[in-house]
Design a protein around this motif. Sequence first.
Motif, PDB file in Angstrom:
ATOM      1  N   ALA A   6       0.814  -1.224   0.000  1.00 12.43           N
ATOM      2  CA  ALA A   6       0.000   0.000   0.000  1.00 12.43           C
ATOM      3  C   ALA A   6       0.845   1.270   0.000  1.00 12.43           C
ATOM      4  CB  ALA A   6      -0.934   0.001   1.213  1.00 12.43           C
ATOM      5  N   GLU A   7       2.122   1.168   0.309  1.00 10.20           N
ATOM      6  CA  GLU A   7       2.962   2.367   0.405  1.00 10.20           C
ATOM      7  C   GLU A   7       3.002   3.133  -0.918  1.00 10.20           C
ATOM      8  OE1 GLU A   7       6.003   0.896   3.967  1.00 10.20           O
ATOM      9  OE2 GLU A   7       6.774   1.203   1.930  1.00 10.20           O
ATOM     10  N   GLN A   8       3.047   2.418  -2.023  1.00  8.50           N
ATOM     11  CA  GLN A   8       3.107   3.083  -3.324  1.00  8.50           C
ATOM     12  C   GLN A   8       1.825   3.863  -3.605  1.00  8.50           C
ATOM     13  OE1 GLN A   8       4.111   0.471  -6.573  1.00  8.50           O
ATOM     14  NE2 GLN A   8       4.195   2.109  -8.082  1.00  8.50           N
ATOM     15  N   ALA A   9       0.673   3.269  -3.273  1.00 12.34           N
ATOM     16  CA  ALA A   9      -0.607   3.961  -3.481  1.00 12.34           C
ATOM     17  C   ALA A   9      -0.706   5.189  -2.595  1.00 12.34           C
ATOM     18  CB  ALA A   9      -1.765   3.001  -3.200  1.00 12.34           C
ATOM     19  N   TYR A  10      -0.205   5.079  -1.374  1.00 14.10           N
ATOM     20  CA  TYR A  10      -0.207   6.211  -0.437  1.00 14.10           C
ATOM     21  C   TYR A  10       0.617   7.372  -1.004  1.00 14.10           C
ATOM     22  CZ  TYR A  10       0.037   8.529   4.170  1.00 14.10           C
ATOM     23  OH  TYR A  10      -0.056   9.414   5.223  1.00 14.10           O
ATOM     24  N   GLU A  11       1.830   7.060  -1.452  1.00 21.12           N
ATOM     25  CA  GLU A  11       2.708   8.091  -2.003  1.00 21.12           C
ATOM     26  C   GLU A  11       2.126   8.695  -3.284  1.00 21.12           C
ATOM     27  OE1 GLU A  11       5.070   9.309  -0.454  1.00 21.12           O
ATOM     28  OE2 GLU A  11       6.064   7.820   0.802  1.00 21.12           O
ATOM     29  N   LYS A  12       1.528   7.874  -4.104  1.00 22.97           N
ATOM     30  CA  LYS A  12       0.949   8.354  -5.362  1.00 22.97           C
ATOM     31  C   LYS A  12      -0.193   9.328  -5.096  1.00 22.97           C
ATOM     32  CE  LYS A  12      -0.563   6.630  -9.883  1.00 22.97           C
ATOM     33  NZ  LYS A  12       0.510   7.317 -10.592  1.00 22.97           N
ATOM     34  N   HIS A  13      -0.978   9.041  -4.053  1.00 24.34           N
ATOM     35  CA  HIS A  13      -2.092   9.924  -3.701  1.00 24.34           C
ATOM     36  C   HIS A  13      -1.595  11.320  -3.307  1.00 24.34           C
ATOM     37  CE1 HIS A  13      -6.150  10.870  -2.223  1.00 24.34           C
ATOM     38  NE2 HIS A  13      -5.550  11.451  -1.192  1.00 24.34           N
ATOM     39  N   GLU A  52       1.415  12.665  -4.281  1.00 24.19           N
ATOM     40  CA  GLU A  52       2.510  13.096  -5.153  1.00 24.19           C
ATOM     41  C   GLU A  52       2.352  14.502  -5.724  1.00 24.19           C
ATOM     42  OE1 GLU A  52       5.107  11.314  -8.903  1.00 24.19           O
ATOM     43  OE2 GLU A  52       3.242  10.328  -8.295  1.00 24.19           O
ATOM     44  N   PHE A  53       1.190  14.831  -6.252  1.00 22.39           N
ATOM     45  CA  PHE A  53       1.031  16.113  -6.951  1.00 22.39           C
ATOM     46  C   PHE A  53       0.255  17.146  -6.138  1.00 22.39           C
ATOM     47  CE2 PHE A  53       1.478  12.907 -10.351  1.00 22.39           C
ATOM     48  CZ  PHE A  53       2.677  13.361 -10.876  1.00 22.39           C
ATOM     49  N   ARG A  54       0.034  16.877  -4.858  1.00 18.56           N
ATOM     50  CA  ARG A  54      -0.650  17.842  -4.006  1.00 18.56           C
ATOM     51  C   ARG A  54       0.349  18.879  -3.504  1.00 18.56           C
ATOM     52  NH1 ARG A  54      -5.741  16.166  -2.530  1.00 18.56           N
ATOM     53  NH2 ARG A  54      -6.233  14.074  -3.266  1.00 18.56           N
ATOM     54  N   THR A  55      -0.071  20.124  -3.504  1.00 13.01           N
ATOM     55  CA  THR A  55       0.811  21.203  -3.071  1.00 13.01           C
ATOM     56  C   THR A  55       0.071  22.128  -2.118  1.00 13.01           C
ATOM     57  OG1 THR A  55       0.177  22.577  -4.967  1.00 13.01           O
ATOM     58  CG2 THR A  55       2.128  21.177  -5.227  1.00 13.01           C
ATOM     59  N   GLY A  56       0.861  22.894  -1.346  1.00 16.09           N
ATOM     60  CA  GLY A  56       0.279  23.915  -0.476  1.00 16.09           C
ATOM     61  C   GLY A  56      -0.755  23.360   0.491  1.00 16.09           C
ATOM     62  N   LYS A  57      -1.853  24.110   0.652  1.00 19.03           N
ATOM     63  CA  LYS A  57      -2.885  23.733   1.617  1.00 19.03           C
ATOM     64  C   LYS A  57      -3.561  22.414   1.272  1.00 19.03           C
ATOM     65  CE  LYS A  57      -4.001  28.446   3.098  1.00 19.03           C
ATOM     66  NZ  LYS A  57      -5.063  29.486   3.203  1.00 19.03           N
ATOM     67  N   ASP A  58      -3.488  22.047   0.005  1.00 19.13           N
ATOM     68  CA  ASP A  58      -4.131  20.803  -0.419  1.00 19.13           C
ATOM     69  C   ASP A  58      -3.489  19.574   0.231  1.00 19.13           C
ATOM     70  OD1 ASP A  58      -5.970  19.269  -1.931  1.00 19.13           O
ATOM     71  OD2 ASP A  58      -4.430  18.855  -3.430  1.00 19.13           O
ATOM     72  N   ASP A 108      -9.258  15.783   2.011  1.00 19.28           N
ATOM     73  CA  ASP A 108      -9.142  15.057   0.749  1.00 19.28           C
ATOM     74  C   ASP A 108      -7.745  14.483   0.553  1.00 19.28           C
ATOM     75  OD1 ASP A 108     -10.349  14.244  -1.753  1.00 19.28           O
ATOM     76  OD2 ASP A 108      -8.962  15.649  -2.709  1.00 19.28           O
ATOM     77  N   ALA A 109      -6.760  15.031   1.315  1.00 20.19           N
ATOM     78  CA  ALA A 109      -5.383  14.548   1.184  1.00 20.19           C
ATOM     79  C   ALA A 109      -5.167  13.223   1.916  1.00 20.19           C
ATOM     80  CB  ALA A 109      -4.410  15.595   1.728  1.00 20.19           C
ATOM     81  N   ILE A 110      -6.104  12.842   2.807  1.00 18.17           N
ATOM     82  CA  ILE A 110      -5.956  11.576   3.518  1.00 18.17           C
ATOM     83  C   ILE A 110      -6.097  10.434   2.507  1.00 18.17           C
ATOM     84  CG2 ILE A 110      -6.779  10.133   5.410  1.00 18.17           C
ATOM     85  CD1 ILE A 110      -5.793  12.903   6.301  1.00 18.17           C
ATOM     86  N   ALA A 145       3.287  15.010   5.136  1.00 22.53           N
ATOM     87  CA  ALA A 145       1.853  15.244   4.938  1.00 22.53           C
ATOM     88  C   ALA A 145       1.157  13.913   4.659  1.00 22.53           C
ATOM     89  CB  ALA A 145       1.641  16.213   3.765  1.00 22.53           C
ATOM     90  N   PRO A 146      -0.110  13.802   5.046  1.00 23.64           N
ATOM     91  CA  PRO A 146      -0.977  14.834   5.625  1.00 23.64           C
ATOM     92  C   PRO A 146      -0.952  14.904   7.146  1.00 23.64           C
ATOM     93  CG  PRO A 146      -2.265  12.893   5.115  1.00 23.64           C
ATOM     94  CD  PRO A 146      -0.852  12.566   4.717  1.00 23.64           C
TER      95      PRO A 146
END
Length: 446
Positions: free
Chosen positions: A35-42, A44-50, A55-57, A260-261
Amino acid sequence: MSLPTSSSPLEELSPNVQELKTKLEKFVRDHCLPAEQAYEKHMEFRTGKDRWSMDAIPPIMEHLKQEAKCLGLWNLFLPHPLPDFIPNDVKPLQYLSNREYGILCEVMGRSFLCPEACNCSAPDTGNMEVLLKHGSEAQQRLYLEPLLRGTIRSAFLMTEPDVASSDATNIETELTKKVMFVNGRKVVRYILNGKKWWSTGAMDPRCKVALVLAKMDYSQMPEQKRPNQSAIHGAHTVVLVPMEKVHLVRALSVFGYDDAPHGHAEVRLDNIELDESCIILGEGKGFEIAQSRLGPGRIHHCMRAVGLAARCYELMIERTISRETFGKRLWQHGGCQEMIADSRADLECARLLTLSCASAIDNLGAHKARDQIALIKYAVPELAFRVIDRAVQVHGGAGVCQDFPLARALAGMRTLRIADGPDAVHKRTVARMEVRKALKASRSRL
């Protein structure tokens, strides 16, 4: 590859606990590590407050939690039975000793997802133990129960940016007590002011409460009503603060990782008004609470560190077998053989030091095991760090990039040598206790 363990009596388990360990190992291998890869992928492209939004969980985390509950791997850290009003569905299948749970922590430490998936991650475990041991029934109902369910998270606010917090008597955050009379009734209020940082979990959108260590201020009380504060370790109090009252200044990164998160934060506590229901155990009990939180918690940290280092060690072994330089496999070079041997020795030392400490806490209590607790606080992270550092070296460029867990592991392990106070403070404690024992022994011979 699986790292062989020693046959020390410290690692012996009853059939029931051994079955639990086997189940946990399978959970880590078949669920958490993939599951670590799916966690990191989720993330990966989130920045700042996101990166700090609900939704970042990563959804995979909720899936892991449900699986852990079904397998009976939930809340394994709990040291003793819960109050009767706590529902049975959050209680562990069995209560473990510090030594037994420490052995399971090594398994959890192999994946950064496993502790949270089993509701056994810091700082929540320490905070739950504080509430369980020292909290009132009202505090337990309000915060302990949802923490046990895993529906909220928490933070522990102690370290401050403006003072050397390794000496906790330096803490400057103030809790000002005020007593007033309203319609002939005595009303007690507290005003909290200060700055904290390295507040792990405070950035998490699920974090709903912070336990805050503050220094009592009685300057607003009539002089004749002010208590004697001559004892430096009786001047601090732990209070429960709803997170909506805490001002988040910024997220802090650890060697570039923001984690994060969940994350770490610098926060401000600006004129936060609290009442008596927010005080844990009583005024001036802060150091007693903080110390009760740190003994068993250090076992958890150290054994997870051993598990993480063991994972990195296994990756190092695999690398030396699969890679070739100068006409030989890496493991055939003397330098690599030395690193493998040293790493195995360091892992054994770290594991057995920690389990010996856990056994002492079980048999003597945390107070009488203070010397061993201080010893593992600096020795185990350093031993584990050396193992991970060698694994990075063997992997070369791959060891410092995101393709392997080694760089993150190295950053986390280096931080652990500061997180519960710097190595020098713990070495000071060990040295002073050793000298005291020697002086006492020499006096008894006179």
